[in-house]
Design an enzyme around this catalytic site. Structure first.
Site, mmCIF file in Angstrom:
data_model
loop_
_atom_site.group_PDB
_atom_site.id
_atom_site.type_symbol
_atom_site.label_atom_id
_atom_site.label_comp_id
_atom_site.label_asym_id
_atom_site.label_seq_id
_atom_site.Cartn_x
_atom_site.Cartn_y
_atom_site.Cartn_z
ATOM 1 N N SER A 76 0.855 -1.178 0.000
ATOM 2 C CA SER A 76 0.000 0.000 0.000
ATOM 3 C C SER A 76 0.897 1.236 0.000
ATOM 4 C CB SER A 76 -0.907 0.022 1.240
ATOM 5 O OG SER A 76 -1.839 1.099 1.119
ATOM 6 N N SER A 81 -4.550 3.045 4.778
ATOM 7 C CA SER A 81 -5.560 2.923 3.711
ATOM 8 C C SER A 81 -5.896 1.489 3.299
ATOM 9 C CB SER A 81 -5.074 3.684 2.471
ATOM 10 O OG SER A 81 -3.852 3.130 2.000
ATOM 11 N N ASP A 128 1.664 5.464 -6.527
ATOM 12 C CA ASP A 128 0.659 6.437 -6.094
ATOM 13 C C ASP A 128 1.306 7.306 -5.014
ATOM 14 O OD1 ASP A 128 -2.849 6.313 -5.069
ATOM 15 O OD2 ASP A 128 -1.354 7.876 -4.842
ATOM 16 N N GLU A 188 -0.211 7.673 -10.233
ATOM 17 C CA GLU A 188 -1.650 7.814 -9.997
ATOM 18 C C GLU A 188 -2.085 9.218 -9.628
ATOM 19 O OE1 GLU A 188 -4.038 5.611 -10.241
ATOM 20 O OE2 GLU A 188 -5.694 6.403 -9.053
ATOM 21 N N ASN A 213 -2.535 10.766 -13.490
ATOM 22 C CA ASN A 213 -3.423 11.725 -12.821
ATOM 23 C C ASN A 213 -4.050 12.698 -13.800
ATOM 24 O OD1 ASN A 213 -4.395 13.042 -10.174
ATOM 25 N ND2 ASN A 213 -3.439 14.762 -11.263
ATOM 26 N N LYS A 218 -9.274 10.683 -15.227
ATOM 27 C CA LYS A 218 -8.817 10.399 -13.872
ATOM 28 C C LYS A 218 -9.086 11.627 -12.996
ATOM 29 C CE LYS A 218 -6.220 9.763 -10.146
ATOM 30 N NZ LYS A 218 -5.941 10.800 -9.097
ATOM 31 N N ASP A 222 -12.096 11.013 -10.449
ATOM 32 C CA ASP A 222 -11.629 10.484 -9.152
ATOM 33 C C ASP A 222 -11.389 11.639 -8.174
ATOM 34 O OD1 ASP A 222 -8.807 8.268 -8.462
ATOM 35 O OD2 ASP A 222 -9.417 10.017 -7.327
ATOM 36 N N ASN A 223 -10.530 12.582 -8.546
ATOM 37 C CA ASN A 223 -10.157 13.662 -7.621
ATOM 38 C C ASN A 223 -11.370 14.483 -7.227
ATOM 39 O OD1 ASN A 223 -7.934 12.634 -8.997
ATOM 40 N ND2 ASN A 223 -6.705 14.485 -8.733
ATOM 41 N N CYS A 227 -13.879 12.256 -4.387
ATOM 42 C CA CYS A 227 -13.800 12.921 -3.086
ATOM 43 C C CYS A 227 -15.167 13.435 -2.655
ATOM 44 C CB CYS A 227 -12.781 14.056 -3.128
ATOM 45 S SG CYS A 227 -11.084 13.461 -3.294
ATOM 46 N N HIS A 333 -2.619 13.922 -0.368
ATOM 47 C CA HIS A 333 -1.919 12.637 -0.356
ATOM 48 C C HIS A 333 -1.076 12.435 0.888
ATOM 49 C CE1 HIS A 333 -0.270 8.972 -2.003
ATOM 50 N NE2 HIS A 333 0.905 9.378 -1.551
ATOM 51 N N HIS A 383 -12.771 6.045 -2.510
ATOM 52 C CA HIS A 383 -13.793 6.283 -3.526
ATOM 53 C C HIS A 383 -14.493 4.981 -3.909
ATOM 54 C CE1 HIS A 383 -11.668 9.965 -3.752
ATOM 55 N NE2 HIS A 383 -10.994 9.799 -4.865
ATOM 56 N N SER A 391 -10.052 5.647 -13.237
ATOM 57 C CA SER A 391 -8.633 5.871 -12.904
ATOM 58 C C SER A 391 -7.788 4.669 -13.265
ATOM 59 C CB SER A 391 -8.487 6.146 -11.396
ATOM 60 O OG SER A 391 -9.223 7.276 -11.026
ATOM 61 N N GLN A 395 -4.580 3.468 -15.673
ATOM 62 C CA GLN A 395 -3.351 2.852 -15.175
ATOM 63 C C GLN A 395 -2.965 1.651 -16.035
ATOM 64 O OE1 GLN A 395 -0.968 3.380 -13.234
ATOM 65 N NE2 GLN A 395 -1.540 4.755 -11.607
HETATM 66 N N1 LIG Z 1 -7.616 11.313 -0.961
HETATM 67 C C1 LIG Z 1 -7.853 11.023 -2.218
HETATM 68 O O1 LIG Z 1 -8.631 10.112 -2.554
HETATM 69 C C2 LIG Z 1 -7.162 11.819 -3.297
HETATM 70 C C3 LIG Z 1 -7.570 11.701 -4.631
HETATM 71 C C4 LIG Z 1 -6.905 12.471 -5.589
HETATM 72 C C5 LIG Z 1 -5.865 13.317 -5.219
HETATM 73 N N2 LIG Z 1 -5.486 13.375 -3.907
HETATM 74 C C6 LIG Z 1 -4.415 14.281 -3.452
HETATM 75 O O2 LIG Z 1 -5.048 15.499 -3.069
HETATM 76 C C7 LIG Z 1 -4.140 16.611 -3.234
HETATM 77 C C8 LIG Z 1 -4.771 17.672 -4.127
HETATM 78 O O3 LIG Z 1 -4.965 17.111 -5.389
HETATM 79 P P1 LIG Z 1 -5.641 18.008 -6.568
HETATM 80 O O4 LIG Z 1 -5.684 17.151 -7.764
HETATM 81 O O5 LIG Z 1 -6.854 18.669 -6.097
HETATM 82 O O6 LIG Z 1 -4.516 19.134 -6.764
HETATM 83 P P2 LIG Z 1 -4.746 20.578 -7.413
HETATM 84 O O7 LIG Z 1 -3.378 21.116 -7.684
HETATM 85 O O8 LIG Z 1 -5.756 20.499 -8.472
HETATM 86 O O9 LIG Z 1 -5.417 21.418 -6.226
HETATM 87 C C9 LIG Z 1 -4.709 21.844 -5.083
HETATM 88 C C10 LIG Z 1 -5.167 23.282 -4.828
HETATM 89 O O10 LIG Z 1 -4.650 23.714 -3.579
HETATM 90 C C11 LIG Z 1 -4.283 25.078 -3.713
HETATM 91 N N3 LIG Z 1 -3.328 25.412 -2.651
HETATM 92 C C12 LIG Z 1 -2.008 25.118 -2.614
HETATM 93 N N4 LIG Z 1 -1.487 25.569 -1.459
HETATM 94 C C13 LIG Z 1 -2.502 26.149 -0.755
HETATM 95 C C14 LIG Z 1 -2.611 26.797 0.505
HETATM 96 N N5 LIG Z 1 -1.546 26.945 1.287
HETATM 97 N N6 LIG Z 1 -3.825 27.260 0.890
HETATM 98 C C15 LIG Z 1 -4.901 27.120 0.096
HETATM 99 N N7 LIG Z 1 -4.883 26.519 -1.121
HETATM 100 C C16 LIG Z 1 -3.680 26.047 -1.528
HETATM 101 C C17 LIG Z 1 -3.722 25.192 -5.117
HETATM 102 O O11 LIG Z 1 -3.791 26.529 -5.588
HETATM 103 C C18 LIG Z 1 -4.639 24.256 -5.893
HETATM 104 O O12 LIG Z 1 -5.710 24.971 -6.481
HETATM 105 C C19 LIG Z 1 -2.864 15.983 -3.802
HETATM 106 O O13 LIG Z 1 -1.978 15.657 -2.741
HETATM 107 C C20 LIG Z 1 -3.370 14.706 -4.454
HETATM 108 O O14 LIG Z 1 -2.331 13.749 -4.596
HETATM 109 C C21 LIG Z 1 -6.110 12.664 -2.942
HETATM 110 N N1 LIG Z 2 -11.073 3.054 -3.393
HETATM 111 C C1 LIG Z 2 -9.805 3.455 -3.645
HETATM 112 N N2 LIG Z 2 -8.860 2.548 -3.982
HETATM 113 C C2 LIG Z 2 -7.584 2.936 -4.241
HETATM 114 N N3 LIG Z 2 -7.166 4.230 -4.183
HETATM 115 C C3 LIG Z 2 -8.095 5.158 -3.858
HETATM 116 C C4 LIG Z 2 -9.434 4.817 -3.563
HETATM 117 N N4 LIG Z 2 -10.117 5.968 -3.258
HETATM 118 C C5 LIG Z 2 -9.247 6.973 -3.377
HETATM 119 N N5 LIG Z 2 -8.034 6.507 -3.727
HETATM 120 C C6 LIG Z 2 -6.838 7.320 -3.868
HETATM 121 C C7 LIG Z 2 -6.225 7.224 -5.215
HETATM 122 C C8 LIG Z 2 -6.491 8.468 -6.025
HETATM 123 O O1 LIG Z 2 -6.558 8.149 -7.375
HETATM 124 C C9 LIG Z 2 -5.393 9.492 -5.779
HETATM 125 O O2 LIG Z 2 -5.119 10.217 -6.729
HETATM 126 O O3 LIG Z 2 -4.861 9.551 -4.666
#
Ligand SMILES: NC(=O)c1ccc[n+]([C@@H]2O[C@H](COP(=O)([O-])OP(=O)(O)OC[C@H]3O[C@@H](n4cnc5c(N)ncnc54)[C@H](O)[C@@H]3O)[C@@H](O)[C@H]2O)c1
Ligand SMILES: Nc1ncnc2c1ncn2CC[C@H](O)C(=O)O
Length: 462
Positions: A76, A81, A128, A188, A213, A218, A222-223, A227, A333, A383, A391, A395
């Site tokens: 992982s 996760s 990822d 990813e 990404n 994707k 996904d993002n 979310c 992330h 998700h 997504s 890949q």
């Molecule tokens: N948890 C999940 O399932 C999941 C899924 C996809 C992506 N992610 C992760 O989420 C994060 C964001 O991804 P994204 O695709 O939205 O990126 P993105 O670049 O599209 O969006 C991030 C935003 O944050 C803003 N930002 C940066 N610093 C800031 C601050 N100090 N205060 C306020 N805003 C600020 C940027 O201007 C940008 O608009 C990444 O780390 C990505 O890897 C997580």
């Molecule tokens: N269900 C999921 N399985 C694997 N990865 C997942 C799932 N939900 C969110 N993520 C995070 C991956 C995502 O594409 C990222 O960009 O972080």
């Protein structure tokens, strides 16, 4: 090798198989690739090391890679996760997997090392967040005599440095050999992609990389929509708090921030947004959200969610101002979006797995989710399958590209061509009853596109 896996409980495999069977019905893109390529097996000979959240959806991805001929080993990419029944079903299916929900950082980097241990080592990486790529490249630099991570600035850097040292002593020259035999990496997520472009800029990208990404199918799904579904799921499972009527602050209004703001708004919260980018700030305002400075709302808001991919977004001085029982979480992330390390000397009370109550100097208590790690996977199951299917279809297509056309790729970062992006979208329409309108040749000619696509120019922003 018998039992070449580390999972919480192999007896969870039967449960995992039941959920995996259901997930397949929601992952039409992956199923279609199995139909299209299951016979020709384009990934035959590929030895793929995967570093990606070990969930039921990822189990479907893994079984698709195997169906297309690949040998796979998996870890992982986050200590919270893993879904233990997903790891169990993959282990039972004969794929070496090293993942336990709640594993320590030491175990995390040891498990990642184990996922590389093909007899002849891997020749592809599916990453990822970039930890698998980082491990090989940092190790190779250490073998070249560089004093990597000379002064670790975090607990995790200390752990990484110790793991690299252990592998160097056990297998001299191994990192350099692995780096030189890797044909490419598919990445990813946004943060992992940032790391790849940084490596490229520094002239330190030693193999081709595909930025999964930024396939539209994707990140704009996904993002955003992923979310939108999984953020409130995580908050609800963790705290059972009533979100309707509460004030929630979403830091960042990129793809994840847009989905997160919509998620909280959908739950009835009054959502405020912070941003550094004027375009995203304007988008948030025109989507009806108040765009504020964190400092102006930190003492009154109820829920704080970081989505930025940046560090130190919620700092200790902010948390000292928060009201009693404020909920603090991250869906970016890495866990450095919130200064969790600065809370270590406070009184922590563990409420349940991945939910902690922390006492602040003024007596107020904060509820911190997943120790600042991405809460939709730490406190919930991430998700849903349908959006992950898009997504992960990207890949698999990226892995096929790297394996079968690797000589056409240089040591650079690539995005899959638009016709593949549109193919991924097409593969997901029937499942939700979408009927696509067909242009006649005159119409297509009038807007200057081929009737069968691509339907947009490269510069089009979706
Ligand atoms: N948890 C999940 O399932 C999941 C899924 C996809 C992506 N992610 C992760 O989420 C994060 C964001 O991804 P994204 O695709 O939205 O990126 P993105 O670049 O599209 O969006 C991030 C935003 O944050 C803003 N930002 C940066 N610093 C800031 C601050 N100090 N205060 C306020 N805003 C600020 C940027 O201007 C940008 O608009 C990444 O780390 C990505 O890897 C997580
Ligand atoms: N269900 C999921 N399985 C694997 N990865 C997942 C799932 N939900 C969110 N993520 C995070 C991956 C995502 O594409 C990222 O960009 O972080």
């Amino acid at each position: 090798m018998a039992n070449d896996y580390i999972v919480k409980d192999i007896n969870l495999a039967a449960y995992g198989r039941k959920e995996l069977d259901i997930a397949e019905t929601e992952m039409p893109g992956l199923m279609a690739l199995r139909d299209e390529y299951g016979e020709s097996k384009p990934l035959k000979g590929a030895r793929i090391v995967g570093s990606l959240h070990m969930t039921i959806q990822t189990a479907v991805l893994i079984e698709t890679l195997v169906a297309l001929g690949a040998d796979v080993r998996w870890a992982s990419c986050n200590i919270f996760s893993t879904q233990d029944h997903a790891a169990a079903v993959i282990a039972e299916a004969g794929v070496p997997v090293f993942a336990i929900k709640g594993q320590s950082l030491e175990e995390h980097w040891d498990y990642l090392d184990k996922s590389f241990m093909f007899d002849e080592g891997p020749n592809l990486i599916l990453d990822d967040g970039g930890d698998a790529t980082l491990y090989i490249l940092l190790g190779a630099r250490a073998e070249a005599g560089e004093d990597i991570i000379s002064v670790p600035t975090s607990e995790e850097e200390t752990v990484i440095k110790a793991q690299i040292k252990k592998r160097m002593e056990a297998s001299p020259g191994w990192f350099t050999k692995m780096r030189d035999q890797i044909k490419g990496v598919s990445e990813e997520t946004t943060t992992g992609v940032h790391r790849l472009y940084e490596l490229k800029k520094q002239g330190q990208l030693p193999f081709p990389a595909i930025n999964v990404n930024d396939s539209v199918t994707k990140s704009k799904f996904d993002n955003k929509y992923g979310c939108k579904e999984s953020l409130v799921d995580g908050i609800r499972r963790a705290t059972d708090t009533m979100m309707a009527g509460k004030v929630a602050v979403v830091m960042g209004y990129g793809d994840v921030g847009k989905g997160s703001a919509a998620s909280l708004a959908g739950a009835g919260a009054r959502v405020k947004v912070t941003e550094v980018d004027p375009i995203c700030a304007l988008q948030a305002a025109m989507d009806g959200f108040e765009v504020v400075l964190l400092e102006d709302v930190v003492g009154t808001a109820d829920i704080f969610i970081t989505t930025t991919g940046n560090k130190d977004v919620i700092r200790i001085e902010h948390m000292r101002e928060m009201k009693d029982m404020a909920i603090v979480g991250n869906i970016g992330h890495f866990d450095n979006e919130i200064q969790v390390a600065a809370l270590k000397n406070h009184k922590w009370t563990n409420i349940k797995e991945q939910v902690d109550m922390i006492e602040m100097p003024n007596g107020n208590r904060l509820i911190l989710l997943s120790e600042g790690r991405l809460l939709n996977l730490g406190n919930a199951t991430g998700h849903p399958s349908f959006v992950m299917s898009a997504s992960f279809t990207n890949q698999v297509l990226a892995q096929i590209e790297l394996w079968t056309k690797g000589d056409e790729y240089k040591n650079d970062v690539y995005i899959l061509p638009k016709h593949l992006d549109e193919k991924v979208a097409r593969l997901h329409l029937d499942r939700i009853g979408v009927k696509l309108t067909k242009m006649d040749p005159e119409q297509a000619s009038y807007i200057g596109v081929n009737p069968d696509g691509p339907f947009k120019p490269e510069h089009y922003r979706y």
